[in-house]
Design a protein around this motif. Structure first.
Motif, mmCIF file in Angstrom:
data_model
loop_
_atom_site.group_PDB
_atom_site.id
_atom_site.type_symbol
_atom_site.label_atom_id
_atom_site.label_comp_id
_atom_site.label_asym_id
_atom_site.label_seq_id
_atom_site.Cartn_x
_atom_site.Cartn_y
_atom_site.Cartn_z
ATOM 1 N N THR A 1 23.089 10.795 49.452
ATOM 2 C CA THR A 1 23.403 11.161 48.078
ATOM 3 C C THR A 1 24.557 12.158 48.085
ATOM 4 O O THR A 1 24.768 12.887 49.052
ATOM 5 C CB THR A 1 22.189 11.785 47.388
ATOM 6 N N GLY A 2 25.295 12.203 46.993
ATOM 7 C CA GLY A 2 26.406 13.131 46.886
ATOM 8 C C GLY A 2 27.649 12.610 47.586
ATOM 9 O O GLY A 2 27.689 11.509 48.133
ATOM 10 N N SER A 3 28.679 13.447 47.594
ATOM 11 C CA SER A 3 29.959 13.060 48.167
ATOM 12 C C SER A 3 29.912 13.063 49.693
ATOM 13 O O SER A 3 29.319 13.944 50.313
ATOM 14 C CB SER A 3 31.054 14.025 47.703
ATOM 15 N N THR A 4 30.533 12.048 50.294
ATOM 16 C CA THR A 4 30.623 11.978 51.753
ATOM 17 C C THR A 4 32.076 12.008 52.224
ATOM 18 O O THR A 4 32.356 11.688 53.370
ATOM 19 C CB THR A 4 29.954 10.691 52.269
ATOM 20 N N PHE B 1 32.175 12.739 57.914
ATOM 21 C CA PHE B 1 31.903 12.143 59.222
ATOM 22 C C PHE B 1 30.429 11.734 59.334
ATOM 23 O O PHE B 1 29.801 11.921 60.373
ATOM 24 C CB PHE B 1 32.304 13.086 60.357
ATOM 25 N N PHE B 2 29.927 11.186 58.254
ATOM 26 C CA PHE B 2 28.552 10.697 58.224
ATOM 27 C C PHE B 2 28.394 9.564 59.234
ATOM 28 O O PHE B 2 29.165 8.609 59.234
ATOM 29 C CB PHE B 2 28.211 10.199 56.817
ATOM 30 N N GLY B 3 27.414 9.705 60.120
ATOM 31 C CA GLY B 3 27.191 8.699 61.145
ATOM 32 C C GLY B 3 27.714 9.074 62.509
ATOM 33 O O GLY B 3 27.648 8.266 63.435
ATOM 34 N N VAL B 4 28.237 10.305 62.661
ATOM 35 C CA VAL B 4 28.760 10.726 63.968
ATOM 36 C C VAL B 4 27.660 10.755 65.017
ATOM 37 O O VAL B 4 27.910 10.578 66.206
ATOM 38 C CB VAL B 4 29.443 12.107 63.851
ATOM 39 N N GLY C 1 31.073 16.844 59.108
ATOM 40 C CA GLY C 1 32.125 17.276 58.207
ATOM 41 C C GLY C 1 31.637 17.755 56.856
ATOM 42 O O GLY C 1 32.433 18.251 56.055
ATOM 43 N N ALA C 2 30.351 17.628 56.590
ATOM 44 C CA ALA C 2 29.805 18.032 55.295
ATOM 45 C C ALA C 2 29.965 19.539 55.093
ATOM 46 O O ALA C 2 29.894 20.313 56.044
ATOM 47 C CB ALA C 2 28.333 17.649 55.200
ATOM 48 N N LYS C 3 30.200 19.914 53.859
ATOM 49 C CA LYS C 3 30.283 21.328 53.483
ATOM 50 C C LYS C 3 31.298 22.088 54.336
ATOM 51 O O LYS C 3 30.992 23.097 54.959
ATOM 52 C CB LYS C 3 28.895 21.977 53.568
ATOM 53 N N ARG C 4 32.517 21.520 54.370
ATOM 54 C CA ARG C 4 33.638 22.131 55.104
ATOM 55 C C ARG C 4 33.296 22.300 56.584
ATOM 56 O O ARG C 4 33.536 23.324 57.181
ATOM 57 C CB ARG C 4 34.021 23.466 54.467
#
Length: 207
Positions: free
Chosen positions: A21-24, A28-31, A46-49
């Motif tokens: 959910t939310g912006s991706t 790097f979702f799935g690293v 990479g989430a949240k800077r």
């Protein structure tokens, strides 16, 4: 992350896409991905800077879709710590790497869940307490090169270490990184300086 199913003949077919959910954007979702029973755990450094985050998805059966069940964030961390860069899980115990936290020393956070579908809870933090590259050297130099090491810490070969200053002695913080060093001599006074580049500025050290 893409989900594929394999049929009886051994062919893989795309079955769906797994998104949090939310912006991706730049997350790097799935690293990193691991699975424990019916939980799929996905790192997004990479989430949240680049603080990082971990998403937990649950599926009730082999063909059921994955649904987001929980989001994990590392406590007491800041941007650039890369929480979730490495994951390991087995039998309700999850270990999440945070390599850039604690001034680049890094640590791992241990999570536990009591039963399938229950929430993952942090139970411990693993830190290498013996690792301390910024410890000052005792006494005055020079420090001899012995068995390829100075003071058992710094690599050396056919040379001696004359002096060492930790980052804290030249205006840096534990989280700062040193990126380069230059020498400079004042042509008028003959005073010599080392210009030490930090990721937040420059230190001028008189030799």
């Amino acid at each position: 992350a893409y989900e594929f199913h394999r049929d009886a003949s051994g062919h893989w077919t795309k079955a769906g896409t797994i998104r949090p959910t939310g912006s991706t954007q730049n997350a790097f979702f799935g690293v990193a991905l691991v699975r424990d029973g019916q939980d799929l755990i996905v790192g997004a450094v990479g989430a949240k800077r680049f603080t990082g985050a971990i998403y937990v998805f649950h599926s009730d059966s082999t063909r059921a879709p994955w649904t987001e069940a929980q989001q994990l964030t590392a406590p007491n961390t800041s941007s650039g710590t890369l929480f979730g860069y490495k994951l390991a899980v087995q039998h309700g115990l999850l270990v999440a790497g945070t390599p850039r936290a604690n001034g680049g020393q890094g640590f791992a956070i241990v999570y536990h869940r009591d039963a399938p579908k229950s929430q993952w809870q942090p139970v411990n933090t693993i830190v290498d307490t013996a690792w301390n590259p910024s410890r000052p050297l005792a006494g005055n130099g020079p420090y001899p090169c012995q068995a390829g090491k100075v003071n058992g810490v710094f690599d050396c070969q056919n040379t001696e270490l004359l002096a060492f200053l930790p980052k804290s002695a030249i205006g840096g913080e534990k989280s700062n990184e040193i990126n380069d060093i230059w020498g400079w001599t004042d042509a008028t006074t003959g005073r010599e300086f080392a210009l030490v580049g930090r990721d937040d500025g420059t230190s001028f050290v008189e030799v």
